[in-house]
Write an enzyme that holds these catalytic residues in place. Structure first.
Site, short mmCIF file in Angstrom:
data_model
loop_
_atom_site.label_atom_id
_atom_site.label_comp_id
_atom_site.label_asym_id
_atom_site.label_seq_id
_atom_site.Cartn_x
_atom_site.Cartn_y
_atom_site.Cartn_z
N SER A 198 -34.44 0.00 -69.37
CA SER A 198 -33.46 -0.74 -68.60
C SER A 198 -33.88 -2.20 -68.51
CB SER A 198 -33.35 -0.15 -67.19
OG SER A 198 -32.40 -0.84 -66.43
N THR B 178 -27.18 -4.28 -73.84
CA THR B 178 -25.77 -4.65 -73.73
C THR B 178 -25.46 -5.92 -74.50
OG1 THR B 178 -25.56 -3.55 -71.57
CG2 THR B 178 -23.93 -5.25 -72.11
N ASN C 133 -31.80 -5.99 -64.06
CA ASN C 133 -30.79 -6.49 -64.99
C ASN C 133 -29.50 -6.80 -64.25
OD1 ASN C 133 -29.11 -6.94 -67.16
ND2 ASN C 133 -29.37 -4.95 -68.10
N SER D 155 -26.31 -4.42 -66.12
CA SER D 155 -26.80 -3.16 -66.68
C SER D 155 -25.65 -2.18 -66.91
CB SER D 155 -27.82 -2.53 -65.72
OG SER D 155 -28.26 -1.28 -66.19
N GLY E 143 -31.36 2.99 -70.81
CA GLY E 143 -32.79 3.02 -71.07
C GLY E 143 -33.47 4.07 -70.21
#
Length: 646
Positions: free
Chosen positions: A183, A188, A238, A241, A476
């Site tokens: 993550s 993305t 993030n 995310s 992730g």
């Protein structure tokens, strides 16, 4: 490892973990070492590392010691590929990637695989048409067996270009690009860069001056803001995310022209609707609507600013304020709201459809504000809605009958031998029912949004698509303070991806080496098949036992006991770790209905006090189904068709 050699030593107590040292003296049972300064000078203080028992290849090995590579030559491109390193050990690989990262070189090859390190800023290598055109020319020349005079630096464009050229090499063999990582690793953004490059390659016709028709490339790219608004959220790691997995398939004609795209989605994190940690956010669309809508829309969506006691709306609503409703570090919710609306219109959504979607989003926000108080019925506690004005707002915005909604929140329906039995809920049960209804509506809305996106960007005639390239962007690996069924699903997916990686990189290479009678014994790699078996194998795997518990309506405690009996019986004496070493339960965990799985990325503790059996059933409560099937709102009837809710 003779005197004067440079080595890495493991030190788990320091932030660096691996420290560069010089061998001062080599003895039969130990190495004497000195740490090297940034200038490469050994320190006066020494340390030792003992020799391991046995040998690796022809060289002796020492505990926590790995050979270091000599500095690269400095020639441009000499450090582009990790396969050029003499020593391929953990610290050597990490050091090589770090050295490139410090020079703003975030991409590094390791054979055919590209390693990407998230810089958390937009670098020049993402900008400008010149770089994209350079990769297009490079790919075209290589596809014609011509080698450019200038070697391009590692870049994600090259991965996308290779997939396209291999797809168009005359055999029209479809390709897949896997983008994986923990993550916050930048999956993305990497997905968007790959899609941008592939759609550019597939757009053969230049735009006609004065013609404003939206092309397929623009439609595919404009689908991203919509999917991100409804499926992405800010986490501690993030700002953007993806809280769902997606596989995007781009279809191309025989000539390589883009025909359209299809999106498959997996594992939307529904639990985020009702609960998220401090510093995190719910899905972007909620904050975009609250911060970006007009004054007229405030009235339309029943956002009563005067009733928030001075709080900003995003902090006032329970579904958005739990994490403090932080702002994004880059961009604004107001600007993203405009982009989302623009994207909807570009994809052909009518203004009426957009309004209905936003009303439903607002209705979910208000649903989280519904409160209950204790009442009494036949001598027992029952839940009564105490905020009837908010209940009315929810019913109006969602488009369902108010009385039916109240019943769905305060009663449950059990069906026994074909007979429905209504049971009054207590306050805590009603609160859970409220959150469950909210999650069900949002999940169905998300699926509907994806369906509408596919209708807009999909190809109309399968016969026009000769081959395709798919891009997989999945969660992730996750390890939180409390890990539930959602984290098991995510980590199971990553285990499967790791197995695929092992198969691609090591196992297939091993077969080739063996076919050529080349010794492969000097390379070892972890095989996680036993961990996959622990999770998926029938009938002993965790998911298989969870399905059994769901079919039999067993509580989570019974499910836990079935895992305990299979892998770590309570004894006497109690067994704490399974035979394959992948599953463990210690004394503390037994009392809290927790267990640990030892994944490829490390151990993760899972707790069963989070409704695993109910989450696995993934059912809409029967009382809610009834009001959905007879909803006043056309959108609600569309996302919950009657045949699906009987």
């Amino acid at each position: 490892m003779e005197a004067g050699a440079h080595v890495w030593i493991y030190d788990g107590k320091t932030e660096e973990t691996w420290i560069l040292c010089e061998v001062i003296k080599k003895e039969k049972e130990a190495l004497t070492l000195a740490k090297l300064s940034a200038a490469g000078k050994p320190s006066s203080s020494h340390l030792t590392r003992s020799r391991k028992k046995g040998k690796v290849g022809k060289d002796e090995s020492y505990n926590g010691v790995e050979l270091a590579n000599a500095p690269t030559s400095g020639v441009k491109g000499s450090d582009d590929n990790l396969m050029a390193l003499v020593h391929l050990n953990e610290p050597a690989l990490l050091h090589a990637v770090q050295e490139r990262f410090m020079k703003n070189k975030i991409y590094t090859w390791t054979g055919p695989i590209l390693i990407s390190v998230n810089p958390f800023v937009y670098l020049d290598q993402f900008k400008g048409q010149a770089l994209l055109e350079a990769h297009k020319r490079d790919g075209l020349l290589r596809s014609q067996k011509l080698f450019p005079a200038k070697e391009l630096s590692p870049h994600i464009f090259t991965v996308a270009d290779r997939a396209y050229r291999q797809m168009m090499n005359g055999k029209f063999k479809s390709q897949a690009i896997l983008i994986s990582g923990e993550s916050g690793a930048g999956k993305t953004e990497a997905t968007k860069i790959v899609l941008s490059y592939l759609t550019t390659l597939g757009t053969h016709n230049a735009p006609v001056e004065g013609v404003k028709e939206v092309g397929m490339m623009e439609k595919v790219m404009m689908s991203n803001p919509i999917l991100e608004a409804f499926g992405n959220a800010k986490t501690l790691r993030n700002d953007n995310s993806s809280r769902f997995g997606k596989f995007i398939e781009l279809g191309f004609s025989r000539s390589g022209a883009l025909q359209g795209a299809k999106v498959d989605v997996y594992l939307l994190e529904k639990v985020r609707i009702a609960s998220h940690s401090f510093g995190e956010r719910n899905y972007h669309i909620f904050y975009q609507l609250l911060r970006g809508c007009s004054r007229e829309q405030h009235k339309l969506y029943r956002f009563k600013d005067g009733a928030t006691n001075g709080l900003e709306l995003s902090n006032f609503f329970r579904f958005t304020g739990q994490g403090g409703a932080p702002r994004m570090r880059k961009g604004s919710d107001e600007a993203e709201y405009k982009t989302t609306l623009e994207s909807m219109l570009v994809l052909g959504w009518s203004e009426d459809t957009v309004d209905r979607v936003l009303k439903l989003v607002a209705g979910i926000l208000h649903l989280g504000q519904v409160k209950f108080e204790k009442g009494e019925d036949k001598g027992g506690e029952v839940a009564i809605v105490s905020t009837t004005d908010i209940l009315q707002d929810v019913a109006d915005l969602v488009g369902v009958d108010e009385n039916g909604l109240e019943t769905a929140l305060t009663e449950s329906i059990l069906v026994t031998r074909g007979v429905e039995i209504n049971r009054k809920l207590k306050v805590k049960q009603a609160e859970d029912a409220r959150d469950g209804v909210a999650k069900s509506i949002y999940s169905a809305l998300f699926d509907w949004v994806v369906l509408q996106v596919n209708k807009s960007i999909g190809w109309e005639d399968d016969s026009t698509v000769k081959s395709s390239t798919g891009v997989l962007d999945i969660f992730g690996f996750e390890d939180f303070t409390i890990n539930s069924f959602e984290q098991l699903c995510i980590n199971y997916t990553n285990e499967a991806l790791q197995q695929q990686f092992n198969k691609f990189v090591f196992k297939l290479e091993q077969i080739e080496y063996e076919a050529e009678n080349i010794d492969f014994s000097f390379i070892t790699f972890p095989d996680n098949q036993d961990c996959l078996d622990l999770i998926q194998k029938n009938p002993t795997g965790i998911l298989s036992k969870l399905n059994d518990a769901s079919r039999n309506n067993n509580p989570d405690k019974v499910f836990f006991q079935s895992l305990e009996r299979e892998y770590c019986p309570a004894g006497p004496p109690p067994k704490e770790i399974s035979d394959n070493g992948r599953f463990s339960i210690n004394k503390r965990q037994r009392g809290r209905f927790c267990f640990s799985i030892h994944h490829f990325a490390g151990p993760v503790e899972y707790t069963l006090e989070t409704g695993w059996v109910e989450k696995n059933k993934d059912e809409v409560p029967l009382a809610a189904k009834k009001i959905f099937a007879t909803a006043i709102s056309p959108l609600m009837r569309e996302i919950f068709p009657p045949e699906d809710v009987k």
